[in-house]
Design a protein around this motif. Structure first.
Motif, PDB file in Angstrom:
ATOM      1  N   MET A 159       0.848  -1.199   0.000  1.00 23.52           N
ATOM      2  CA  MET A 159       0.000   0.000   0.000  1.00 23.52           C
ATOM      3  C   MET A 159       0.887   1.254   0.000  1.00 23.52           C
ATOM      4  N   THR A 160       0.607   2.182  -0.896  1.00 18.95           N
ATOM      5  CA  THR A 160       1.454   3.379  -0.992  1.00 18.95           C
ATOM      6  C   THR A 160       1.107   4.369   0.127  1.00 18.95           C
ATOM      7  N   HIS A 161       2.007   5.344   0.288  1.00 22.21           N
ATOM      8  CA  HIS A 161       1.791   6.396   1.281  1.00 22.21           C
ATOM      9  C   HIS A 161       0.459   7.111   1.012  1.00 22.21           C
ATOM     10  N   GLU A 162       0.201   7.380  -0.258  1.00 27.32           N
ATOM     11  CA  GLU A 162      -1.031   8.100  -0.631  1.00 27.32           C
ATOM     12  C   GLU A 162      -2.275   7.268  -0.320  1.00 27.32           C
ATOM     13  N   GLU A 163      -2.184   5.980  -0.566  1.00 31.24           N
ATOM     14  CA  GLU A 163      -3.334   5.106  -0.282  1.00 31.24           C
ATOM     15  C   GLU A 163      -3.594   5.042   1.224  1.00 31.24           C
ATOM     16  N   ILE A 164      -2.525   4.964   1.988  1.00 28.36           N
ATOM     17  CA  ILE A 164      -2.688   4.939   3.451  1.00 28.36           C
ATOM     18  C   ILE A 164      -3.270   6.272   3.923  1.00 28.36           C
ATOM     19  N   TYR A 165      -2.747   7.364   3.370  1.00 28.91           N
ATOM     20  CA  TYR A 165      -3.242   8.694   3.755  1.00 28.91           C
ATOM     21  C   TYR A 165      -4.748   8.810   3.489  1.00 28.91           C
ATOM     22  N   ALA A 166      -5.165   8.323   2.310  1.00 25.33           N
ATOM     23  CA  ALA A 166      -6.588   8.421   1.947  1.00 25.33           C
ATOM     24  C   ALA A 166      -7.459   7.640   2.935  1.00 25.33           C
TER      25      ALA A 166
ATOM     26  N   PRO B  38       9.254  22.184  25.367  1.00 22.77           N
ATOM     27  CA  PRO B  38       8.559  20.897  25.606  1.00 22.77           C
ATOM     28  C   PRO B  38       7.589  20.916  26.787  1.00 22.77           C
ATOM     29  N   LYS B  39       6.630  21.821  26.739  1.00 18.62           N
ATOM     30  CA  LYS B  39       5.611  21.848  27.801  1.00 18.62           C
ATOM     31  C   LYS B  39       4.714  20.611  27.650  1.00 18.62           C
ATOM     32  N   VAL B  40       4.254  20.135  28.798  1.00 17.00           N
ATOM     33  CA  VAL B  40       3.464  18.898  28.766  1.00 17.00           C
ATOM     34  C   VAL B  40       2.176  19.070  27.952  1.00 17.00           C
ATOM     35  N   GLU B  41       1.583  20.289  28.007  1.00 18.04           N
ATOM     36  CA  GLU B  41       0.338  20.476  27.246  1.00 18.04           C
ATOM     37  C   GLU B  41       0.578  20.525  25.736  1.00 18.04           C
ATOM     38  N   ALA B  42       1.840  20.672  25.344  1.00 21.81           N
ATOM     39  CA  ALA B  42       2.150  20.687  23.895  1.00 21.81           C
ATOM     40  C   ALA B  42       2.360  19.281  23.344  1.00 21.81           C
ATOM     41  N   MET B  43       2.334  18.288  24.231  1.00 18.97           N
ATOM     42  CA  MET B  43       2.541  16.906  23.766  1.00 18.97           C
ATOM     43  C   MET B  43       1.512  16.491  22.726  1.00 18.97           C
ATOM     44  N   SER B  44       0.299  17.030  22.868  1.00 17.36           N
ATOM     45  CA  SER B  44      -0.752  16.630  21.925  1.00 17.36           C
ATOM     46  C   SER B  44      -0.399  17.027  20.494  1.00 17.36           C
ATOM     47  N   LYS B  45       0.481  18.042  20.345  1.00 15.96           N
ATOM     48  CA  LYS B  45       0.850  18.496  18.999  1.00 15.96           C
ATOM     49  C   LYS B  45       1.709  17.466  18.253  1.00 15.96           C
ATOM     50  N   LEU B  46       2.210  16.480  19.000  1.00 16.18           N
ATOM     51  CA  LEU B  46       2.996  15.417  18.359  1.00 16.18           C
ATOM     52  C   LEU B  46       2.107  14.468  17.561  1.00 16.18           C
ATOM     53  N   PHE B  47       0.839  14.527  17.871  1.00 16.28           N
ATOM     54  CA  PHE B  47      -0.080  13.557  17.282  1.00 16.28           C
ATOM     55  C   PHE B  47      -0.833  14.205  16.119  1.00 16.28           C
ATOM     56  N   THR B  48      -0.229  14.119  14.944  1.00 17.11           N
ATOM     57  CA  THR B  48      -0.805  14.732  13.746  1.00 17.11           C
ATOM     58  C   THR B  48      -1.311  13.657  12.787  1.00 17.11           C
ATOM     59  N   VAL B  49      -1.970  14.110  11.741  1.00 20.83           N
ATOM     60  CA  VAL B  49      -2.456  13.182  10.709  1.00 20.83           C
ATOM     61  C   VAL B  49      -1.266  12.425  10.109  1.00 20.83           C
ATOM     62  N   GLU B  50      -0.195  13.154   9.812  1.00 16.74           N
ATOM     63  CA  GLU B  50       0.981  12.522   9.212  1.00 16.74           C
ATOM     64  C   GLU B  50       1.598  11.486  10.156  1.00 16.74           C
ATOM     65  N   ALA B  51       1.559  11.763  11.462  1.00 18.78           N
ATOM     66  CA  ALA B  51       2.099  10.807  12.432  1.00 18.78           C
ATOM     67  C   ALA B  51       1.315   9.496  12.379  1.00 18.78           C
TER      68      ALA B  51
ATOM     69  N   VAL C 227       0.961   3.816  10.695  1.00 23.36           N
ATOM     70  CA  VAL C 227       0.324   2.716   9.955  1.00 23.36           C
ATOM     71  C   VAL C 227       1.309   2.126   8.931  1.00 23.36           C
ATOM     72  N   GLU C 228       2.042   3.000   8.262  1.00 28.00           N
ATOM     73  CA  GLU C 228       3.050   2.515   7.306  1.00 28.00           C
ATOM     74  C   GLU C 228       4.009   1.552   7.984  1.00 28.00           C
ATOM     75  N   GLY C 229       4.450   1.941   9.176  1.00 25.01           N
ATOM     76  CA  GLY C 229       5.372   1.087   9.934  1.00 25.01           C
ATOM     77  C   GLY C 229       4.735  -0.257  10.292  1.00 25.01           C
ATOM     78  N   LYS C 230       3.451  -0.239  10.652  1.00 22.51           N
ATOM     79  CA  LYS C 230       2.761  -1.470  11.035  1.00 22.51           C
ATOM     80  C   LYS C 230       2.579  -2.399   9.834  1.00 22.51           C
ATOM     81  N   LEU C 231       2.423  -1.812   8.638  1.00 23.24           N
ATOM     82  CA  LEU C 231       2.138  -2.633   7.465  1.00 23.24           C
ATOM     83  C   LEU C 231       3.416  -3.228   6.856  1.00 23.24           C
ATOM     84  N   LYS C 232       4.576  -2.717   7.269  1.00 23.78           N
ATOM     85  CA  LYS C 232       5.843  -3.214   6.689  1.00 23.78           C
ATOM     86  C   LYS C 232       6.122  -4.640   7.144  1.00 23.78           C
TER      87      LYS C 232
END
Lengths: 174, 126
Positions: free
Chosen positions: B1-8, B103-116, B121-126
């Motif tokens: 599955m390509t990056h684009e397919e996973i993104y979709a 690195p404020k604790v409340e900024a941790m949520s910013k690590l969790f993006t769509v790209e992340a 998922v890409e890593g899991k499918l490998k």
């Protein structure tokens, strides 16, 4: 006392699916509250019935050790009204279930019985009342250290008796 | 599955789980801040990802849990160097460049993006 919104289970397959039945009657006061002179079962209570059916299914999967809380109504689409005299079926199917919670898809259908009491309509498209997606959380697993009372305040005897009665599977004679 | 397919597919998952519009979802969108996810939505997203990609996501793998309650990892509302190291190990799919500046604790949520999520998922499918 909890407000039990299902009358009985008619099917129960652990960790997989359950069907509960409810008879709706003019004797229930809340049917009169929404529209004067036009009693219907409020949609919110149809969601509640599905949540109770599915909640017991999810709770039973871990022998009622988890505190199972309705966390999210992902979608609820209604197709027809439920009126006094109707019997409805709450059909709950487990989509996902793990240590943190469960997701459930539900269908609510009208039971259409003939004179012999046989179901002649359930499953057909025009008997479909609602499609409902629910998410349940095992709250002790999901609250980042927040503590709740040790006793399971979710599954009271009233709930577990519904399942016990289904499993009794015998006719009670006078 | 390509990056684009996973993104979709990830996009479809987020639209269904969060009730957002297609065009709100961009690779850099933060799941909590930009898409309005609440805590229970993360479990919903996890369930939907498992189903959409036929994968299993162990508890705490997509996003580490209880970090804020561990004094080794958070001190006075700031994630410690040990905390950042732990987060980097557990979240190799996230971009830490901005977070490490403050690195404020409340900024941790910013690590969790769509790209992340897509990279996870890409890593899991490998």
């Amino acid at each position: 006392m909890r407000w039990i919104w299902i009358d009985k289970f008619i099917e129960f397959t652990p960790r997989t699916s359950a069907i509960a039945l409810k008879n709706c009657t003019l004797a229930e006061e809340h049917l009169h509250d929404l529209y004067p002179d036009f009693p219907i079962v409020p949609h919110s209570l149809i969601v509640e019935g599905m949540a109770q059916t599915a909640g017991i299914l999810v709770g039973e999967a871990r022998q009622f050790k988890e505190k199972v809380i309705l966390a999210k109504v992902g979608r609820a689409t209604f197709h027809r009204l439920v009126r006094p005299g109707d019997t409805i079926l709450f059909k709950a199917t487990v989509e996902q279930l793990n240590e943190q919670g469960a997701s459930i898809t539900g269908r609510v259908e009208l039971l259409n019985q003939n004179a012999d009491g046989l179901n002649v309509g359930s499953g057909s498209a025009d008997m479909l009342v609602a499609e409902i997606e629910l998410m349940f959380s095992h709250i002790d697993q999901n609250m980042s250290g927040v503590k709740f009372p040790e006793h399971n305040f979710v599954f009271t005897e009233q709930f577990t008796e519904l399942l016990a009665n289904y499993r009794l599977d015998s006719t009670i004679t006078l | 599955m390509t990056h684009e397919e996973i993104y979709a597919k990830v996009k479809d998952v987020l639209v269904d789980a969060l009730g957002v519009d297609d065009d709100e979802i961009t690779p850099t969108a933060v799941i909590r801040d930009d898409l309005g996810a609440e805590s229970i939505d993360f479990l919903d997203i996890m369930f939907r990802l498992e189903k959409a990609f036929n994968i299993k996501i162990p508890k705490g793998e997509l996003m580490p849990e209880n970090v804020a309650n561990d004094p080794n990892f958070v001190n006075n509302g700031v994630v410690t160097p040990a905390g950042i190291t732990m987060l980097r190990e557990k979240m190799p799919h996230s971009n830490f460049t901005e977070f490490e500046k403050d690195p404020k604790v409340e900024a941790m949520s910013k690590l969790f993006t769509v790209e992340a999520i897509v990279k996870y998922v890409e890593g899991k499918l490998k």
